[in-house]
Design a protein around this motif. Structure first.
Motif: not given
Length: 657
Positions: A274-280
């Motif tokens: 659930g940690d979406f930071k900087d994933l892309k």
């Protein structure tokens, strides 16, 4: 040179070529040229353990250059040599080397050779290498999707390797066992064995000194452990494993593919947590790096993860686009498991083609199952046929043994009868032979007596010649020397005439000595003396003749023992003629004689002086230079004379030995 020194020279040459080939500054093509030279050299050697080991070392070098075909050819040659020498250890080693060469391109052949090597190692009771072969077979079965058989082979290998102390092999066995359990969806079991592999790594790094090798074991294990944590839903633990890898200094520079794979896995674990930071950005960095490395299968893997990310972000359109790209790459690279993941996701989100994707998913899955079954059957058949052939060979061996024993008995009977008849006839011959031996002994004694007489005659002749030289020649020389000494103190015309008479007498003595010594010295003079010392003595002796200072240099690298006497005689006479000309005509302060071995294996002879010089056009008519030219021609060399009046002379001769 004797055989031992020849072998030592060959060993030294081969080891030097290996060292040169391992120079990282050399290009691939130059390395292969050096390795080809080694193959040519070892092909000419006798079949001994050192030669066979050179074959294995050479096969290793070509294998490291990814030239599997040449490595296999050399390994097959090692196998033939080992068979001829009945060297079971080398035979087994050659078989598994051949298996290594087939493994990247033809796994069933590799499996067959590993199996053959395993059987020999079992007979030799070499448990470590039996474990190695079981491990290699397990690796092939895993790569072919035969996880159950792979697990069995890896488990059997561990039973042997745990006692060996070879931590690299034990580590690899735990890894294959874990990967096989992962393929069987036993993720907790796989995690257990990956953690055991990590413990083996802790032992391994105490012995290994190369940091890159150490990291090469460490990073895949942490990645596998993180992947297993993801599979059992413990995403935070997975993140910790991946972050350990990313924190390694210079990881991207040292291991760009590991960095790209770990970055993609870390982003996926964070997404699941659930940690979406900087994933892309992390996914795209991994994809671009893998693409730049030409790893299209890796790109397909990361794009499946990115497609899931877009799906969670509810960007269905972008998810479909990304998954289709992954689908295409997975199809092109035959990455069937990524293909199945793509089809499963697309069947859920692309409603317009949902049924089509579902049907294709079933078709690919069925195809994989059929392939796995066929693979299982293929390797089981290889093992069965190998066993059956061994049994047939055993039966044939027994049958041949019985036939051989029967034939031996028959031959024994026939031979015994023949011997009895032969002995009867032989008894009659023995008396004649005994008489003949007695006659031969008598002849031998006569020959010995004759040889003794010849030797006595030789000694008497030597004594006579010695007396002749001492009593006749030496006395004459002494008389002439005394008279010349007497007349040297006088300068009148009578004294001059007397000196001429004594000089003529010296010439007669010279002729007499030449006549006596010619036959005694012409064959052995250069054989019995060190040629370098002969030349040195010839040149040094000039100090007593005139005021010219003679300097000389003779290359120590020239092996005069291998040079024919005729060649040495010609060299000696050329030097002698050159020195004579300097003494007669040059009036030089300094003269130089050098003999040098050139890079092309030829000898360069230079006789030079700083004296009066001469006109070449006139001198070419002289007998001395003509003789010198003929001697150089006999040596198949070239003669070059440089001279100018007042500027000295240089005679240069270049010829092969």
């Amino acid at each position: 040179m004797n055989k031992k020194s020849d072998i030592a020279v060959s060993d030294k040459k081969i080891n030097a070529l290996f060292k040169d080939a391992n120079n990282n500054q050399k290009s691939l093509s130059k390395k292969k040229v050096l390795l080809d030279s080694i193959f040519h050299e070892i092909s000419r050697r006798k079949n001994d353990s050192i030669t066979r080991n050179f074959h294995f070392q050479l096969a290793d070098e070509f294998y490291r250059l990814n030239d599997f075909q040449t490595s296999r050819i050399i390994s097959e040659e090692a196998f033939n040599l080992a068979n001829d020498a009945n060297d079971s250890v080398a035979t087994a080693k050659a078989l598994y080397y051949i298996g290594d060469c087939y493994e990247p391109i033809k796994k069933d052949s590799a499996f067959y050779y590993y199996l053959q090597a395993e059987k020999i190692y079992r007979r030799l009771k070499d448990s470590e290498n039996v474990g190695r072969m079981l491990l290699y077979k397990g690796g092939i079965l895993y790569s072919e999707g035969n996880y159950i058989e792979s697990e069995i082979e890896a488990s059997k290998s561990l039973q042997l390797l745990n006692k060996s102390g070879n931590y690299k092999l034990t580590y690899s066995a735990y890894n294959i066992l874990a990967n096989s359990l992962q393929g069987l969806n036993d993720f907790n079991g796989a995690l257990k064995y990956h953690e055991l592999a990590l413990k083996e790594y802790d032992k391994l790094k105490l012995k290994e000194t190369d940091p890159k090798v150490i990291l090469g074991y460490y990073i895949p294990t942490l990645n596998n452990i993180g992947y297993m944590y993801d599979k059992i839903g413990e995403h935070q633990k997975a993140i910790k494993q991946f972050e350990k890898i990313i924190a390694i200094k210079d990881l991207r520079k040292l291991f760009p593919e590991y960095y790209a794979a770990t970055l993609s896995n870390l982003a996926y674990s964070k997404m699941k947590a659930g940690d979406f930071k900087d994933l892309k950005e992390m996914f795209y960095e991994s994809i671009h790096l893998r693409d730049s490395l030409g790893n299209q299968a890796g790109v397909a893997y990361s794009k499946v993860q990115l497609g899931e990310f877009y799906l969670i972000q509810k960007d269905t359109l972008q998810s479909i686009v990304t998954l289709k790209e992954s689908y295409q790459l997975a199809s092109d690279t035959k990455s069937y498991y990524e293909l199945l993941r793509c089809l499963k996701l697309l069947s859920k989100i692309d409603t317009s083609r949902s049924q089509q994707y579902s049907d294709e998913y079933i078709a690919v899955s069925d195809s994989l199952q059929k392939k796995e079954r066929a693979t299982r059957n293929k390797y089981a058949r290889i093992a069965y046929e190998t066993e059956r052939l061994e049994e047939e060979n055993e039966v044939l061996t027994k049958r041949n043994l019985y036939i051989l024993l029967g034939a031996a008995f028959f031959i024994f009977v026939v031979t015994a009868l023949g011997i009895i008849r032969h002995l009867k006839a032989k008894n009659k011959e023995l008396q004649l032979i005994q008489q003949q031996q007695e006659a031969n002994e008598e002849i031998y004694h006569l020959l010995v007596e004759q040889q003794e007489k010849v030797n006595t005659a030789k000694e008497e002749e030597k004594t006579r010649i010695a007396m002749e030289l001492h009593d006749n020649i030496m006395n004459k020389i002494y008389g002439v020397r005394m008279n010349l000494g007497f007349f040297n103190n006088k300068a009148d015309e009578k004294a001059t005439e007397k000196r001429k008479e004594y000089i003529l007498e010296l010439q007669n003595i010279e002729k007499e000595i030449r006549t006596i010594s010619h036959d005694l010295t012409k064959n052995s003079y250069f054989e019995e003396r060190n040629f370098t010392e002969l030349l040195s003595f010839l040149i040094k002796n000039q100090e007593n003749i005139n005021t010219t200072d003679f300097h000389y240099e003779i290359d120590e690298n020239i092996d005069w023992d291998t040079v024919p006497n005729t060649t040495k005689i010609n060299i000696y006479r050329i030097v002698q003629e050159g020195i004579l000309n300097i003494n007669k005509y040059a009036n030089a302060k300094n003269a130089f004689v050098t003999l040098t071995l050139t890079e092309t294996g030829k000898v360069q002879l230079i006789v030079s002086d700083d004296g009066a010089g001469f006109d070449l056009k006139i001198a070419k008519k002289g007998i001395g230079l003509k003789n010198m030219t003929e001697r150089i021609t006999a040596l198949k060399g070239e003669l070059n004379i440089k001279s100018n009046i007042g500027k000295g002379t240089q005679i240069e001769a270049v010829f092969p030995l």
